[in-house]
Design a protein around this motif. Sequence first.
Motif, mmCIF file in Angstrom:
data_model
loop_
_atom_site.group_PDB
_atom_site.id
_atom_site.type_symbol
_atom_site.label_atom_id
_atom_site.label_comp_id
_atom_site.label_asym_id
_atom_site.label_seq_id
_atom_site.Cartn_x
_atom_site.Cartn_y
_atom_site.Cartn_z
ATOM 1 N N LEU A 34 0.829 -1.201 0.000
ATOM 2 C CA LEU A 34 0.000 0.000 0.000
ATOM 3 C C LEU A 34 0.864 1.250 0.000
ATOM 4 O O LEU A 34 1.681 1.453 0.890
ATOM 5 C CB LEU A 34 -0.911 -0.003 1.228
ATOM 6 C CG LEU A 34 -1.941 1.130 1.321
ATOM 7 C CD1 LEU A 34 -2.966 1.015 0.200
ATOM 8 C CD2 LEU A 34 -2.638 1.102 2.676
ATOM 9 N N SER A 36 -0.796 4.418 -0.737
ATOM 10 C CA SER A 36 -1.687 5.448 -0.203
ATOM 11 C C SER A 36 -3.124 4.966 -0.229
ATOM 12 O O SER A 36 -3.546 4.284 -1.167
ATOM 13 C CB SER A 36 -1.566 6.732 -1.031
ATOM 14 O OG SER A 36 -2.344 7.761 -0.479
ATOM 15 N N GLN A 37 -3.859 5.310 0.825
ATOM 16 C CA GLN A 37 -5.311 5.129 0.829
ATOM 17 C C GLN A 37 -5.941 6.475 0.524
ATOM 18 O O GLN A 37 -5.638 7.473 1.175
ATOM 19 C CB GLN A 37 -5.802 4.599 2.166
ATOM 20 C CG GLN A 37 -7.290 4.281 2.166
ATOM 21 C CD GLN A 37 -7.708 3.454 3.369
ATOM 22 O OE1 GLN A 37 -7.052 2.481 3.712
ATOM 23 N NE2 GLN A 37 -8.803 3.852 4.002
ATOM 24 N N SER A 298 -6.930 -3.798 0.035
ATOM 25 C CA SER A 298 -6.726 -3.179 1.342
ATOM 26 C C SER A 298 -5.281 -3.212 1.816
ATOM 27 O O SER A 298 -4.865 -2.365 2.617
ATOM 28 C CB SER A 298 -7.614 -3.867 2.389
ATOM 29 O OG SER A 298 -7.364 -5.251 2.432
ATOM 30 N N LYS A 335 -14.599 0.056 -1.269
ATOM 31 C CA LYS A 335 -13.511 0.622 -0.492
ATOM 32 C C LYS A 335 -12.574 -0.503 -0.065
ATOM 33 O O LYS A 335 -12.995 -1.660 0.045
ATOM 34 C CB LYS A 335 -14.064 1.345 0.736
ATOM 35 C CG LYS A 335 -14.734 2.669 0.435
ATOM 36 C CD LYS A 335 -15.098 3.359 1.751
ATOM 37 C CE LYS A 335 -15.651 4.738 1.526
ATOM 38 N NZ LYS A 335 -15.945 5.437 2.790
ATOM 39 N N PRO A 336 -11.312 -0.154 0.249
ATOM 40 C CA PRO A 336 -10.704 1.182 0.188
ATOM 41 C C PRO A 336 -10.302 1.546 -1.236
ATOM 42 O O PRO A 336 -10.193 0.680 -2.098
ATOM 43 C CB PRO A 336 -9.475 1.018 1.089
ATOM 44 C CG PRO A 336 -9.090 -0.415 0.922
ATOM 45 C CD PRO A 336 -10.382 -1.170 0.801
ATOM 46 N N TYR A 337 -10.093 2.852 -1.454
ATOM 47 C CA TYR A 337 -9.599 3.362 -2.736
ATOM 48 C C TYR A 337 -8.096 3.562 -2.580
ATOM 49 O O TYR A 337 -7.674 4.304 -1.687
ATOM 50 C CB TYR A 337 -10.294 4.673 -3.077
ATOM 51 C CG TYR A 337 -11.804 4.622 -2.884
ATOM 52 C CD1 TYR A 337 -12.544 3.535 -3.335
ATOM 53 C CD2 TYR A 337 -12.469 5.662 -2.235
ATOM 54 C CE1 TYR A 337 -13.928 3.489 -3.146
ATOM 55 C CE2 TYR A 337 -13.848 5.624 -2.049
ATOM 56 C CZ TYR A 337 -14.575 4.532 -2.511
ATOM 57 O OH TYR A 337 -15.928 4.483 -2.324
ATOM 58 N N THR A 338 -7.321 2.902 -3.424
ATOM 59 C CA THR A 338 -5.902 2.787 -3.102
ATOM 60 C C THR A 338 -4.972 3.009 -4.286
ATOM 61 O O THR A 338 -5.355 2.878 -5.453
ATOM 62 C CB THR A 338 -5.600 1.385 -2.535
ATOM 63 O OG1 THR A 338 -5.898 0.396 -3.550
ATOM 64 C CG2 THR A 338 -6.412 1.096 -1.281
ATOM 65 N N SER A 340 -1.035 1.454 -5.167
ATOM 66 C CA SER A 340 -0.064 0.430 -4.799
ATOM 67 C C SER A 340 1.348 0.911 -5.135
ATOM 68 O O SER A 340 1.541 1.820 -5.952
ATOM 69 C CB SER A 340 -0.332 -0.880 -5.549
ATOM 70 O OG SER A 340 -1.621 -1.369 -5.266
#
Length: 345
Positions: A34, A36-37, A298, A335-338, A340
Amino acid sequence: MLQVVRHIVLITLLTSNNIYASAPAESNKLTATLFSQLPDNCPTPDAFDIAPDGSLTLTCPNYSNRKLEGELFSLDKNGNVTHLATVPRIDKNNKANPMGLAYGPDGALYVADSRGPKHGRILKLTFEGKKIVSSDIVASGLNPNGLRYHQGYLYATQPKMPRVKTTKSTSVVYRFKASDRNIKVTNTLADENIIFSVETQNPDRQFGLDGLVFDQKGHLYTTDFGDGIIYKLTLDQQKSVQTQELYAQVPNTVGVDGMAIDLKGNLYLAGFSQNQILKVNTQGAVSIIADYPDNDGSNGQLDQPADLIVYEDKLIISNFDLMVSKGMLNTKHSKPYTLSVIDLK
């Protein structure tokens, strides 16, 4: 000026799923984590460019929620997100849908506003800090997707040409001077702003030219989403296509969307349909470097990757997580909107 590819000799390539005949599959695939969310007003992140201050700028067309405006966000090297600007609406009834973007050398931001041929535009946005102080229309009447700036010109893909009547979907690369204003395109192959055109052969995915990128020598690469072809175009001094070649081939099930390039000339492809990232080395050999099943993203897993950018020895990848159709792994938007990240070191 117009270069039209008919693909007659390519049909056997298009129907083959063996992309590794000239290159073995990657034995040790890389892990996406991840970066950023994203906030609730960025449910469908799309394209990137590096801003003059070294931060990343991200477009959010927000197709999943028509009540949301088209937004731009800024991200630092640690993935911290701040709102940059709302892309100006077309009119009171039509918001912007920013897709591809590119910074010019003067710091202005060019945006592909993908609202269909009736309302679509390429915009030039001039900022003072985070405030848009002017908004100019470079071209309108098109439905642009990918966008790049190179040596005073803007290059934009349009994956479908609505006014070209053939049995196969036609797609194009447009070229405009960055100084152009209020160019109205015709959406026909006679348009003087078109420099390259193809017909997509894949009957199951009639969606053509999408991502594009320049290498350090000025060659232009572009991808056909439906056919899995990466083209390499050499431009002449007038910025028209001098030569064209089929640079690489991937299965037509991959759905190649955005593309990026590193300093060595390796290409990286966002495999939209199969949750993959592919690499094309400088000899044109293809390998899969990351591969994920359907998931919610996620933990930073690839979740319908749409675009990617090489940023400080890393790949930053947007997860569109929206389209659900035959041949795509994605089963729902959630969700979540991410974003990578994959470490390339």
